[in-house]
Write a protein that holds these residues in place. Sequence first.
Motif, PDB file in Angstrom:
ATOM      1  N   GLN B  24      64.571   7.597   4.798  1.00  0.00           N
ATOM      2  CA  GLN B  24      64.728   8.845   4.060  1.00  0.00           C
ATOM      3  C   GLN B  24      65.233   8.582   2.644  1.00  0.00           C
ATOM      4  N   LEU B  25      66.126   7.576   2.522  1.00  0.00           N
ATOM      5  CA  LEU B  25      66.681   7.219   1.226  1.00  0.00           C
ATOM      6  C   LEU B  25      65.573   6.739   0.289  1.00  0.00           C
ATOM      7  N   ALA B  26      64.626   5.989   0.845  1.00  0.00           N
ATOM      8  CA  ALA B  26      63.505   5.482   0.062  1.00  0.00           C
ATOM      9  C   ALA B  26      62.625   6.633  -0.409  1.00  0.00           C
ATOM     10  N   LEU B  27      62.401   7.601   0.483  1.00  0.00           N
ATOM     11  CA  LEU B  27      61.566   8.749   0.114  1.00  0.00           C
ATOM     12  C   LEU B  27      62.247   9.594  -0.959  1.00  0.00           C
ATOM     13  N   THR B  28      63.571   9.757  -0.822  1.00  0.00           N
ATOM     14  CA  THR B  28      64.318  10.524  -1.815  1.00  0.00           C
ATOM     15  C   THR B  28      64.215   9.858  -3.185  1.00  0.00           C
ATOM     16  N   LEU B  29      64.338   8.534  -3.195  1.00  0.00           N
ATOM     17  CA  LEU B  29      64.250   7.802  -4.458  1.00  0.00           C
ATOM     18  C   LEU B  29      62.894   8.045  -5.127  1.00  0.00           C
ATOM     19  N   GLN B  30      61.852   8.014  -4.312  1.00  0.00           N
ATOM     20  CA  GLN B  30      60.505   8.237  -4.828  1.00  0.00           C
ATOM     21  C   GLN B  30      60.400   9.615  -5.496  1.00  0.00           C
ATOM     22  N   ASP B  31      60.946  10.640  -4.826  1.00  0.00           N
ATOM     23  CA  ASP B  31      60.917  11.999  -5.382  1.00  0.00           C
ATOM     24  C   ASP B  31      61.750  12.097  -6.651  1.00  0.00           C
ATOM     25  N   ASP B  32      62.983  11.547  -6.583  1.00  0.00           N
ATOM     26  CA  ASP B  32      63.887  11.603  -7.725  1.00  0.00           C
ATOM     27  C   ASP B  32      63.259  10.947  -8.950  1.00  0.00           C
ATOM     28  N   LEU B  33      62.621   9.797  -8.717  1.00  0.00           N
ATOM     29  CA  LEU B  33      62.045   9.054  -9.833  1.00  0.00           C
ATOM     30  C   LEU B  33      60.928   9.824 -10.514  1.00  0.00           C
ATOM     31  N   SER B  34      60.024  10.382  -9.716  1.00  0.00           N
ATOM     32  CA  SER B  34      58.898  11.090 -10.334  1.00  0.00           C
ATOM     33  C   SER B  34      59.402  12.306 -11.102  1.00  0.00           C
ATOM     34  N   GLU B  35      60.444  12.927 -10.543  1.00  0.00           N
ATOM     35  CA  GLU B  35      61.020  14.088 -11.217  1.00  0.00           C
ATOM     36  C   GLU B  35      61.638  13.668 -12.553  1.00  0.00           C
ATOM     37  N   ARG B  36      62.352  12.515 -12.545  1.00  0.00           N
ATOM     38  CA  ARG B  36      63.007  12.036 -13.765  1.00  0.00           C
ATOM     39  C   ARG B  36      61.996  11.586 -14.819  1.00  0.00           C
ATOM     40  N   ILE B  37      60.919  10.958 -14.372  1.00  0.00           N
ATOM     41  CA  ILE B  37      59.909  10.510 -15.337  1.00  0.00           C
ATOM     42  C   ILE B  37      59.354  11.721 -16.076  1.00  0.00           C
ATOM     43  N   SER B  38      59.074  12.767 -15.300  1.00  0.00           N
ATOM     44  CA  SER B  38      58.471  13.945 -15.916  1.00  0.00           C
ATOM     45  C   SER B  38      59.473  14.651 -16.834  1.00  0.00           C
ATOM     46  N   ARG B  39      60.747  14.722 -16.424  1.00  0.00           N
ATOM     47  CA  ARG B  39      61.751  15.428 -17.205  1.00  0.00           C
ATOM     48  C   ARG B  39      62.071  14.683 -18.505  1.00  0.00           C
ATOM     49  N   THR B  40      62.133  13.345 -18.446  1.00  0.00           N
ATOM     50  CA  THR B  40      62.579  12.581 -19.608  1.00  0.00           C
ATOM     51  C   THR B  40      61.430  11.994 -20.410  1.00  0.00           C
ATOM     52  N   SER B  41      60.194  12.181 -19.942  1.00  0.00           N
ATOM     53  CA  SER B  41      59.021  11.540 -20.553  1.00  0.00           C
ATOM     54  C   SER B  41      59.231  10.046 -20.723  1.00  0.00           C
ATOM     55  N   ALA B  42      59.815   9.416 -19.711  1.00  0.00           N
ATOM     56  CA  ALA B  42      60.080   7.979 -19.781  1.00  0.00           C
ATOM     57  C   ALA B  42      58.775   7.201 -19.913  1.00  0.00           C
TER      58      ALA B  42
END
Lengths: 134, 120, 283
Positions: B24-42
């Motif tokens: 579950q931790l791995a899945l959460t990381l995946q979600d968090d990351l995609s959300e952060r990429i989109s928010r910060t335009s990394a």
Amino acid sequence: MTVRSSGTQPIRIEQDVVLARQTARKLAQECGMRLIDLTKLVTAVSELARNTMVYGGGGDMDWQIVEDGLRVGLRLTFRDEGPGIPDLKLAMTDGWTSGGGLGLGLTGAKRLVDDFELDTSPGAGTRVTICKWT
Amino acid sequence: MERIPILQMGDFLLVTIQVDMHDQLALTLQDDLSERISRTSARGVLIDISALDMVDSFIGRMIGMISGLSRIMDAETVLVGMQPAVAITLVELGMTLPGVSTALNVERGMKLLRERAYSQ
Amino acid sequence: MAALQQITVDALKRSESQLAVQWHADLEASGATRNLKPEEIRQQVADFLRLLTSTLEKGGSANITTTEWDDVRHFLEKLSSQRALAGQDSQQTASFIFALKGPLFTQLQNAFADQPLLIAEQVLQMSELLDGLGLHTIRTYQKSREAVIKRQQEELLELSTPVVKLWDGVLALPMIGTLDSQRTQVVMESLLQRIVDTGAEIAIIDITGVPTVDTLVAQHLLKTVTAIRLMGADCIISGVRPQIAQTIVHLGLDLQGVVTKANLADALALALRRLGVTLTKAV
């Protein structure tokens, strides 16, 4: 073959997969297993424990430290009372999956250990026994 | 809820995985990351797994997914610090992570990210 | 099966010091103590007799695999691995136990002087017990020896293929001789570890000195190349001779994505180019 020590570790929830890995790591270290072999074994445990939980609906991991002449090994059995595997040949094919994974769990685990035994029938649960020697 | 922290360094996101992850931790990381990429335009994501002593097919799949989805969102992913025993095991398992860029350590990984991100 | 009589245990206990002297003398005479320190032997003889009597007094059964015999077994295991390291052979090591029989039976004869029927029975019991302990000694001796051999084999494997640094950031592994699966595996593991230790970006595996490659070895090579890539370094295979190239093609192995060069010099040139190093001749 003589059994030096043994025990059981329940696999009911997701965190138990992590615990099963940690147990296997500790036991493999006790056997004096080399880092590469230990890593392979722990990875196989992770795959099989996840199968037990996801597909078998939970079960147990029995462990034994065994001695055969000069060799010492760690023997693990993953047991569940789940639906079993209807088509064994298919399940042992690289890339085939019933659960949306990559289909590397069973076949991959088999490649990572020295002995691999699978006992299953539809409705009667699944038992996978693996062994890794030092 | 337990989460793996994501650090931001300029245009890049840095993730250091140090715990024995459950799924579950791995899945959460995946979600968090995609959300952060989109928010910060990394422009890039660096995943440091030097502290991981095991990568199974689930974590391997997560890494592949992160790499794939960040590419769609115009960010490069570099995986750094894989231990020799982990690499040998992954290959034996049949996971070769095609399409995932790799580097030996964080420093090299950042260099690679900069080259990739700013050459386009 | 008849058990050991209390008289036997008592006789053993009473004559411990006498037994020790006689046993030690027999050991010396048999040549089993060569290369060993006399005071050490004396100590071991005394220790063993003490352990044996105390175990028998506590009612240790004829089965030496039970926990009552733990101390005795551990003592013998220590003794035999020490002998193995000292270079004694299995016969010399086993004699330690078997040489006790003579003096012990003499003591039993004295103790049972008026009970001839019991003598035979008790001697047989004692004899079986000592045989069991002697065999256990040999078994552990063998184990220690094999452990020594195994360690030497591993050391030899690592010695036989050194990983060398060719340039800052470039490692080379010159492989020479026939590659078997086990050797390839050990060598590859040490190469991967060296990449981490040195932070080298490029590894060159040179197989000029390898006469043939079979499927298993070729697969190991490919797996290594993949593992090196996963770790974030690059790998070049150099010195692929025509026969080996043919084998690889015949086996249907996919070398796609693997960079190969005809010789080590070309591989190094490529590595340097990738690192951005240019070499010029001084005029």
